[in-house]
Design a protein around this motif. Structure first.
Motif, PDB file in Angstrom:
ATOM      1  N   THR A   1      13.575  -7.339  -5.048  1.00  0.00           N
ATOM      2  CA  THR A   1      13.751  -6.517  -6.039  1.00  0.00           C
ATOM      3  C   THR A   1      12.584  -5.672  -6.345  1.00  0.00           C
ATOM      4  N   THR A   2      11.446  -6.317  -6.006  1.00  0.00           N
ATOM      5  CA  THR A   2      10.222  -5.650  -6.369  1.00  0.00           C
ATOM      6  C   THR A   2       9.022  -5.797  -5.229  1.00  0.00           C
ATOM      7  N   ARG A   3       8.079  -5.169  -5.368  1.00  0.00           N
ATOM      8  CA  ARG A   3       7.003  -5.270  -4.111  1.00  0.00           C
ATOM      9  C   ARG A   3       6.580  -6.759  -4.189  1.00  0.00           C
ATOM     10  N   GLU A   4       6.242  -7.471  -5.223  1.00  0.00           N
ATOM     11  CA  GLU A   4       6.048  -8.678  -5.197  1.00  0.00           C
ATOM     12  C   GLU A   4       7.023  -9.518  -4.348  1.00  0.00           C
ATOM     13  N   ASP A   5       8.274  -9.332  -4.537  1.00  0.00           N
ATOM     14  CA  ASP A   5       9.369 -10.123  -3.694  1.00  0.00           C
ATOM     15  C   ASP A   5       9.499  -9.738  -2.185  1.00  0.00           C
ATOM     16  N   SER A   6       8.969  -8.704  -1.915  1.00  0.00           N
ATOM     17  CA  SER A   6       8.855  -8.229  -0.550  1.00  0.00           C
ATOM     18  C   SER A   6       8.310  -8.770   0.378  1.00  0.00           C
ATOM     19  N   ILE A   7       8.408  -8.782   1.948  1.00  0.00           N
ATOM     20  CA  ILE A   7       7.465  -9.243   2.635  1.00  0.00           C
ATOM     21  C   ILE A   7       6.786  -8.135   3.399  1.00  0.00           C
ATOM     22  N   ILE A   8       5.443  -7.908   3.286  1.00  0.00           N
ATOM     23  CA  ILE A   8       4.733  -6.627   3.518  1.00  0.00           C
ATOM     24  C   ILE A   8       3.799  -7.100   4.496  1.00  0.00           C
ATOM     25  N   TYR A   9       3.895  -6.423   5.678  1.00  0.00           N
ATOM     26  CA  TYR A   9       3.118  -6.452   6.826  1.00  0.00           C
ATOM     27  C   TYR A   9       1.495  -6.280   6.343  1.00  0.00           C
ATOM     28  N   GLY A  10       0.587  -7.156   6.791  1.00  0.00           N
ATOM     29  CA  GLY A  10      -0.663  -7.001   6.468  1.00  0.00           C
ATOM     30  C   GLY A  10      -1.304  -7.778   5.381  1.00  0.00           C
ATOM     31  N   ARG A  11      -0.294  -7.946   4.274  1.00  0.00           N
ATOM     32  CA  ARG A  11      -0.518  -8.881   3.159  1.00  0.00           C
ATOM     33  C   ARG A  11       0.351 -10.336   3.352  1.00  0.00           C
ATOM     34  N   ASP A  12       1.413 -10.282   4.002  1.00  0.00           N
ATOM     35  CA  ASP A  12       1.978 -11.708   3.869  1.00  0.00           C
ATOM     36  C   ASP A  12       2.259 -12.093   5.402  1.00  0.00           C
ATOM     37  N   TYR A  13       2.043 -11.217   6.535  1.00  0.00           N
ATOM     38  CA  TYR A  13       1.943 -11.506   7.734  1.00  0.00           C
ATOM     39  C   TYR A  13       1.266 -10.315   8.578  1.00  0.00           C
ATOM     40  N   VAL A  14       0.889 -11.015   9.739  1.00  0.00           N
ATOM     41  CA  VAL A  14       0.127  -9.945  10.851  1.00  0.00           C
ATOM     42  C   VAL A  14       0.595 -10.635  12.458  1.00  0.00           C
ATOM     43  N   PHE A  15       0.913  -9.451  13.113  1.00  0.00           N
ATOM     44  CA  PHE A  15       1.299  -9.683  14.453  1.00  0.00           C
ATOM     45  C   PHE A  15       0.005  -9.284  15.323  1.00  0.00           C
ATOM     46  N   TRP A  16      -0.803 -10.251  15.596  1.00  0.00           N
ATOM     47  CA  TRP A  16      -2.023  -9.864  16.434  1.00  0.00           C
ATOM     48  C   TRP A  16      -1.837  -9.458  17.801  1.00  0.00           C
ATOM     49  N   GLY A  17      -1.006  -9.956  18.518  1.00  0.00           N
ATOM     50  CA  GLY A  17      -0.389  -9.453  19.805  1.00  0.00           C
ATOM     51  C   GLY A  17      -0.653 -10.203  20.929  1.00  0.00           C
TER      52      GLY A  17
END
Length: 288
Positions: free
Chosen positions: A118-134
């Protein structure tokens, strides 16, 4: 006795047909089982659950499309666990064929959480919460290099972003900032992390493997070199059960669905063996 005589002469194609139906029907009309997590699964779950906020979970997607049905549910369950507990996640693959599988898992689980947010804090955000290095190669350089500095091994991520510019990577520099590496693999790849990553840098290693590969992993589990082990479809289903019952995270449980078909097939085969033995001994007694 005629019944047993006919039973012993039954066409094997009928048995194959029954088995096929027993396997197919649970996929069409699945029933949910609730497996009890064994200690190797629960140990891995508990360790990941205790990762402190300043450390990350690293998932190494080291499998290919041919083992996707058995291993992809494990990756998804690990991601659900980490995102629910707000544990930072770094994902890589030591084989190029794992790239699409890793991205699919990340996209699916991130979307599941973001649909409920419901908010940005609740969201899963790329770069903040996870990174896919490859993906990088060779594997030995990757495993050892990450112990020194992750951004030197992966100067850009899978999407072309400079790794050092991502917010999460400001604190996740090397293995000192990683709680555990979980290698999801159908081969001996987890042992590379133990042999090189753990020996050189002391990193904790978890293993998620196919059932046929698990036998080779138990010596490392028993010695304490592996923190936990997910073994085959059963291990994936057990982890799914822990994530749902302890965290309340719902979603499709593919490993558990497959276990329904597998369990039905096992019970059917056991029934055939029992009936076959009864018929065999009944006919032998008649001949005497």
């Amino acid at each position: 006795m005629k019944f047993f005589e006919k039973l012993m002469k039954i066409d094997r194609r009928i048995i194959y047909l029954i088995l096929a139906l027993v396997v197919i029907v649970p996929f069409l009309r699945p029933f949910m089982i609730h497996p009890k997590a064994m200690p190797p699964v629960e140990n891995l779950y508990n360790y990941i659950d205790s990762i402190p906020p300043d450390k990350a979970l690293v998932i190494s997607v080291d499998y290919t499309p041919d083992t996707e049905p058995e291993l992809q549910p494990m990756t998804i369950a690990l991601l659900r666990h980490a995102f629910a507990r707000r544990i930072k996640v770094g994902v890589l693959t030591l084989g190029v064929l794992g790239l699409g599988l890793a991205e699919n898992a990340l996209t699916q689980v991130a979307n599941e959480f973001n649909q409920r947010a419901t908010t940005r804090e609740d969201s899963i955000i790329y770069g903040r919460d996870y990174v896919f290095w490859g993906w990088q190669t060779p594997a030995l350089t990757v495993i050892l290099g990450m112990g020194e500095r992750i951004s030197r091994v992966f100067s850009v991520d899978y999407y072309g972003n400079k790794t050092e510019t991502l917010p999460m990577m400001q604190k996740i520099k090397n293995y000192n900032n990683v709680g555990i590496v979980v290698s999801v693999s159908a081969s001996a790849t987890p042992l590379w992390y133990i042999t090189y990553g753990q020996t050189s840098f002391g990193i904790k290693v978890g293993i998620a493997s196919t059932a046929v590969q698990a036998a080779d992993m138990y010596p490392y589990l028993n010695s304490g070199q592996a923190t936990g082990l997910l073994s085959g479809m059963k291990g994936g289903a057990e982890y799914e059960e822990l994530v749902q019952t302890r965290l309340g995270i719902t979603g499709r449980r593919r490993a558990t669905e497959a276990m329904a078909a597998q369990t039905s097939a096992h019970f059917t085969i056991i029934a055939f063996i029992i009936i076959g033995n009864i018929g065999f001994f009944a006919l032998r007694r008649r001949k005497k």
